[in-house]
Design a protein around this motif. Structure first.
Motif, mmCIF file in Angstrom:
data_model
loop_
_atom_site.group_PDB
_atom_site.id
_atom_site.type_symbol
_atom_site.label_atom_id
_atom_site.label_comp_id
_atom_site.label_asym_id
_atom_site.label_seq_id
_atom_site.Cartn_x
_atom_site.Cartn_y
_atom_site.Cartn_z
ATOM 1 N N TYR B 103 0.873 -1.169 0.000
ATOM 2 C CA TYR B 103 0.000 0.000 0.000
ATOM 3 C C TYR B 103 0.911 1.220 0.000
ATOM 4 N N TYR B 121 -2.316 -6.946 9.752
ATOM 5 C CA TYR B 121 -2.468 -8.065 8.811
ATOM 6 C C TYR B 121 -2.930 -9.275 9.612
ATOM 7 N N ILE B 125 -6.227 -10.472 5.590
ATOM 8 C CA ILE B 125 -6.808 -9.140 5.460
ATOM 9 C C ILE B 125 -5.811 -8.141 6.051
ATOM 10 N N TYR B 126 -5.468 -7.120 5.263
ATOM 11 C CA TYR B 126 -4.524 -6.124 5.776
ATOM 12 C C TYR B 126 -5.196 -4.751 5.778
ATOM 13 N N ASN B 127 -4.598 -3.877 6.575
ATOM 14 C CA ASN B 127 -5.124 -2.516 6.605
ATOM 15 C C ASN B 127 -3.984 -1.551 6.913
ATOM 16 N N VAL B 128 -3.977 -0.467 6.213
ATOM 17 C CA VAL B 128 -3.028 0.618 6.472
ATOM 18 C C VAL B 128 -3.840 1.908 6.559
ATOM 19 N N THR B 129 -3.796 2.547 7.719
ATOM 20 C CA THR B 129 -4.540 3.791 7.905
ATOM 21 C C THR B 129 -3.587 4.855 8.431
ATOM 22 N N GLU B 142 -8.252 11.008 10.214
ATOM 23 C CA GLU B 142 -7.764 10.041 9.231
ATOM 24 C C GLU B 142 -7.510 10.744 7.916
ATOM 25 N N GLU B 144 -7.279 10.787 3.978
ATOM 26 C CA GLU B 144 -7.956 10.023 2.928
ATOM 27 C C GLU B 144 -7.050 9.847 1.718
#
Lengths: 171, 153
Positions: B103, B121, B125-129, B142, B144
């Motif tokens: 990402y 992770y 399922i992974y997430n980067v915020t 946050e 965008e």
């Protein structure tokens, strides 16, 4: 090899059912073709989430997570295979219904067997439909095996739990 | 004989690459810390590659850090854009299959703010915020996709 198997299965699923000679060229054709297709399924369920929140998450997460290109390498003592897959998500927002279309184009490593729509073959279509107060109906059309990370991620966007992006290298 | 030597050389290069002796260099974390990475990952190797971004959007590689602690502090240049890439690398020994998903985003750190990247992770399922936090008020928001992709969108 697993990647090759699932890619071939996915691309052949709709094609082989009924001995047709072309792939669906749009979401409407895809929805119509999936119910009778081999290794494909229609799944319908409801989530306890307001429709507009589900729609907003589809709109936010689909381009963030699915607008990407993935390169996977499979290797054994007798083979070495590189597959490059370009994913293209499309979200169509409506007052009572939001559609998520996911297309895939293999830029390398998988043979193209029929006419491919602009943006790639349709891999799945997910509809979020406004239901009773505070609930949303989800209708999934797509593969029944081999794409669990995407299916799980979209379920997360719908339910609001474990919201994230699917690891597309695991497909 | 030539064939054997070529094979040995190929195996040597492959072993070096697989052993982590690849081309990425370690990021010199010398600037005052303004970026916190909070991570929670399972069964993947996670890294952050850092590039500086020039006025014409050209990028210069500054180095990488392995995200191998739950909480890490970094210093990123203020007042100029940085291009950051969070990557998750998985490998299956039994299937001889490897994959990397990443990402990427552009960050323009401001003087009065600090930044947090939440990285997770779990179960494929992974997430980067990315969050921007006002140092004075503590207000956190946050960031965008659009504002994170000024150069590359």
């Amino acid at each position: 090899m697993k990647t090759t198997f699932y890619s071939i299965i996915a691309l052949s699923t709709v094609l082989l059912s009924g001995c047709v000679t072309s792939h669906p060229q749009n979401a409407v054709e895809f929805r119509a073709a999936v119910p009778g297709a081999f290794l494909a399924k229609v799944e319908k369920y409801e989530v306890a989430q307001p429709y507009h929140e589900v729609a907003m998450r589809f709109e936010k997460m689909a381009p963030k997570c699915l607008n990407t290109t993935i390169k996977t390498v499979s290797q054994s003592t007798t083979s070495y295979q590189v597959i490059v897959t370009e994913y293209k998500p499309t979200v169509i927002l409506g007052d009572n219904r939001t559609e998520l279309h996911l297309q895939q184009h293999h830029a390398q490593g998988v043979m193209k067997i029929t006419e491919e729509p602009d943006g790639g073959y349709y891999l799945m279509v997910v509809d979020a439909i406004k239901a009773a107060e505070g609930t949303t109906r989800i209708e999934y059309y797509g593969p029944s095996v081999g794409h669990e990370p995407i299916i799980d991620a979209i379920k997360g966007w719908a339910s609001g739990k474990n919201i994230g992006c699917p690891d597309l290298t695991k497909i | 004989m030539l064939r054997i030597n070529f094979l040995a050389f190929s195996l040597f290069v492959t072993a070096l690459s697989a052993g982590g002796c690849a081309t990425s260099r370690h990021y010199q974390n010398a600037l005052p810390h303004n970026l916190t990475i909070e991570s929670s990952t399972e069964s993947v190797e996670t890294a952050l590659d850092i590039y500086s971004v020039g006025k014409q959007c050209e990028i210069t590689y500054l180095g990488a850090v392995d995200i191998d602690h739950d909480l890490m502090e970094l210093g990123i240049a203020k007042g100029q854009a940085s291009y950051l890439v969070v990557s998750f690398t998985s490998a299956s020994f039994w299937s001889n299959r490897s994959g990397q998903i990443s990402y990427d985003f552009t960050l323009l750190p401001r003087e009065a703010y600090r930044y947090t990247i939440d990285v997770s992770y779990l179960d494929n399922i992974y997430n980067v915020t990315v969050y921007e936090i006002n140092r004075a008020s503590g207000e956190k928001r946050e960031m965008e996709g659009g504002e994170l992709r000024n150069c590359r969108s």
